[in-house]
Design a protein around this motif. Structure first.
Motif, PDB file in Angstrom:
ATOM      1  N   PRO A 183       0.815  -1.221   0.000  1.00  0.00           N
ATOM      2  CA  PRO A 183       0.000   0.000   0.000  1.00  0.00           C
ATOM      3  C   PRO A 183       0.847   1.269   0.000  1.00  0.00           C
ATOM      4  O   PRO A 183       1.892   1.333   0.649  1.00  0.00           O
ATOM      5  CB  PRO A 183      -0.809  -0.120   1.296  1.00  0.00           C
ATOM      6  CG  PRO A 183       0.050  -0.960   2.195  1.00  0.00           C
ATOM      7  CD  PRO A 183       0.778  -1.917   1.298  1.00  0.00           C
ATOM      8  N   GLU A 204       0.089   5.518   0.349  1.00  0.00           N
ATOM      9  CA  GLU A 204      -0.849   6.623   0.530  1.00  0.00           C
ATOM     10  C   GLU A 204      -0.341   7.839  -0.249  1.00  0.00           C
ATOM     11  O   GLU A 204       0.840   8.186  -0.186  1.00  0.00           O
ATOM     12  CB  GLU A 204      -0.985   6.979   2.011  1.00  0.00           C
ATOM     13  CG  GLU A 204      -1.634   5.879   2.848  1.00  0.00           C
ATOM     14  CD  GLU A 204      -3.094   5.660   2.485  1.00  0.00           C
ATOM     15  OE1 GLU A 204      -3.744   6.632   2.018  1.00  0.00           O
ATOM     16  OE2 GLU A 204      -3.582   4.525   2.656  1.00  0.00           O
ATOM     17  N   GLU A 216      -0.448  -0.691  -4.351  1.00  0.00           N
ATOM     18  CA  GLU A 216      -1.831  -0.243  -4.369  1.00  0.00           C
ATOM     19  C   GLU A 216      -1.845   1.198  -3.874  1.00  0.00           C
ATOM     20  O   GLU A 216      -1.708   1.459  -2.673  1.00  0.00           O
ATOM     21  CB  GLU A 216      -2.716  -1.119  -3.491  1.00  0.00           C
ATOM     22  CG  GLU A 216      -4.188  -0.767  -3.614  1.00  0.00           C
ATOM     23  CD  GLU A 216      -5.085  -1.788  -2.943  1.00  0.00           C
ATOM     24  OE1 GLU A 216      -6.190  -2.019  -3.437  1.00  0.00           O
ATOM     25  OE2 GLU A 216      -4.653  -2.363  -1.917  1.00  0.00           O
ATOM     26  N   LYS A 231      -3.443   4.648  -3.046  1.00  0.00           N
ATOM     27  CA  LYS A 231      -4.726   5.223  -2.654  1.00  0.00           C
ATOM     28  C   LYS A 231      -4.563   6.729  -2.490  1.00  0.00           C
ATOM     29  O   LYS A 231      -3.683   7.191  -1.753  1.00  0.00           O
ATOM     30  CB  LYS A 231      -5.217   4.599  -1.353  1.00  0.00           C
ATOM     31  CG  LYS A 231      -5.549   3.119  -1.482  1.00  0.00           C
ATOM     32  CD  LYS A 231      -6.117   2.546  -0.202  1.00  0.00           C
ATOM     33  CE  LYS A 231      -6.478   1.075  -0.362  1.00  0.00           C
ATOM     34  NZ  LYS A 231      -7.035   0.486   0.882  1.00  0.00           N
ATOM     35  N   ASP A 244     -10.510   9.293  -3.436  1.00  0.00           N
ATOM     36  CA  ASP A 244     -11.402   8.181  -3.759  1.00  0.00           C
ATOM     37  C   ASP A 244     -10.830   7.284  -4.861  1.00  0.00           C
ATOM     38  O   ASP A 244     -11.529   6.430  -5.405  1.00  0.00           O
ATOM     39  CB  ASP A 244     -12.772   8.711  -4.179  1.00  0.00           C
ATOM     40  CG  ASP A 244     -12.699   9.639  -5.389  1.00  0.00           C
ATOM     41  OD1 ASP A 244     -11.565   9.964  -5.819  1.00  0.00           O
ATOM     42  OD2 ASP A 244     -13.758  10.036  -5.905  1.00  0.00           O
ATOM     43  N   SER A 300      -8.179   4.386  -6.140  1.00  0.00           N
ATOM     44  CA  SER A 300      -7.359   3.258  -5.708  1.00  0.00           C
ATOM     45  C   SER A 300      -6.906   2.506  -6.956  1.00  0.00           C
ATOM     46  O   SER A 300      -7.742   2.034  -7.735  1.00  0.00           O
ATOM     47  CB  SER A 300      -8.153   2.331  -4.782  1.00  0.00           C
ATOM     48  OG  SER A 300      -7.355   1.228  -4.388  1.00  0.00           O
ATOM     49  N   GLU A 301      -5.593   2.427  -7.169  1.00  0.00           N
ATOM     50  CA  GLU A 301      -5.051   1.808  -8.381  1.00  0.00           C
ATOM     51  C   GLU A 301      -3.930   0.838  -8.024  1.00  0.00           C
ATOM     52  O   GLU A 301      -3.109   1.103  -7.147  1.00  0.00           O
ATOM     53  CB  GLU A 301      -4.491   2.878  -9.321  1.00  0.00           C
ATOM     54  CG  GLU A 301      -5.496   3.906  -9.800  1.00  0.00           C
ATOM     55  CD  GLU A 301      -6.314   3.418 -10.984  1.00  0.00           C
ATOM     56  OE1 GLU A 301      -6.234   2.207 -11.307  1.00  0.00           O
ATOM     57  OE2 GLU A 301      -7.000   4.241 -11.583  1.00  0.00           O
ATOM     58  N   ARG A 302      -3.889  -0.287  -8.757  1.00  0.00           N
ATOM     59  CA  ARG A 302      -2.761  -1.199  -8.650  1.00  0.00           C
ATOM     60  C   ARG A 302      -1.756  -0.843  -9.730  1.00  0.00           C
ATOM     61  O   ARG A 302      -2.118  -0.758 -10.910  1.00  0.00           O
ATOM     62  CB  ARG A 302      -3.231  -2.646  -8.810  1.00  0.00           C
ATOM     63  CG  ARG A 302      -4.112  -3.123  -7.675  1.00  0.00           C
ATOM     64  CD  ARG A 302      -4.441  -4.591  -7.805  1.00  0.00           C
ATOM     65  NE  ARG A 302      -5.252  -5.042  -6.693  1.00  0.00           N
ATOM     66  CZ  ARG A 302      -5.582  -6.312  -6.464  1.00  0.00           C
ATOM     67  NH1 ARG A 302      -5.154  -7.244  -7.295  1.00  0.00           N
ATOM     68  NH2 ARG A 302      -6.319  -6.642  -5.435  1.00  0.00           N
TER      69      ARG A 302
END
Length: 208
Positions: A7, A9, A66, A68, A71, A73-75
């Motif tokens: 993840p 941010e 991932e 984020k 709103d 959220s992308e891999r």
């Protein structure tokens, strides 16, 4: 083997262009863009400490993130990085968006294990790693973190090839050479200076 997600941010950026990117850097963040999979690009900003943390991890080119931001959220894969010419600090990052079912090219790092018990290395052989990374085609849901090359059974002049690697299930190497070499154990090297110095002494001994 499911792909491990890391993840990240981030925050969204409203504007593109050099002026907006400079403003992002003045705010202490790194401008970045997510592109690909036939979707509009997404502009984001990331804490540089997050980027440097990932760059110091081995095999980051095949890590799936991932991201984020708001709103969104992308891999993604980390594809390109620009650094400041003086400070070497990251100043821009390109991320490629991953789409299910669409295979991607990735570089996967090779991890060597078993050096301490290799018969060839114990006898003075030298481990020669021919490929530290291997480019493969993989499904986004099956991107390996690393390939493992076990050299524990290698004697001098033995090698590890593509078919010997662990963790290659479901991926295809872009290298067209069949079963190419990954690592070898070469014979011990001889010090050239010592050999040259010993030659005159050996010649004198033969004359006696």
């Amino acid at each position: 083997m499911a792909t491990k997600l890391i993840p990240i941010e981030a925050t969204l950026r409203a504007k593109a262009g050099k002026g907006a990117a400079r403003a992002t850097r003045r705010a202490g963040l790194v401008p970045a863009v997510i592109y690909g999979a036939k979707k509009d690009a997404v502009l984001i900003a990331i804490d540089p400490r997050i980027i440097m943390r990932e760059l110091h991890k081995p095999g980051w080119r095949s890590h799936v993130y991932e991201v984020k931001a708001g709103d969104v959220s992308e891999r993604v894969l980390m594809r390109d990085m620009q650094f400041h010419p003086v400070s070497d600090a990251p100043i821009h990052v390109d991320y490629q968006r991953l789409a299910p079912g669409h295979k991607v090219h990735v570089e996967v790092a090779v991890h060597i294990e078993g050096e301490e018990v290799s018969p060839g290395i114990k006898r003075g052989g030298v481990l020669n790693v021919v490929r530290h990374t291997i480019e493969v085609t993989a499904d986004p849901e099956n991107i390996p973190e690393i390939f493992t090359a076990d050299v524990s059974a290698l004697d001098i002049n033995d090698n590890v090839r593509w078919d010997d690697l662990k963790g290659t299930e479901g991926v295809t190497p872009t290298n067209q050479t069949p079963n190419f070499v990954i690592a070898t154990v070469a014979p011990p090297t001889i010090d050239v200076e010592e050999t040259e110095a010993a030659a005159p002494e050996a010649a004198e001994e033969e004359k006696k």
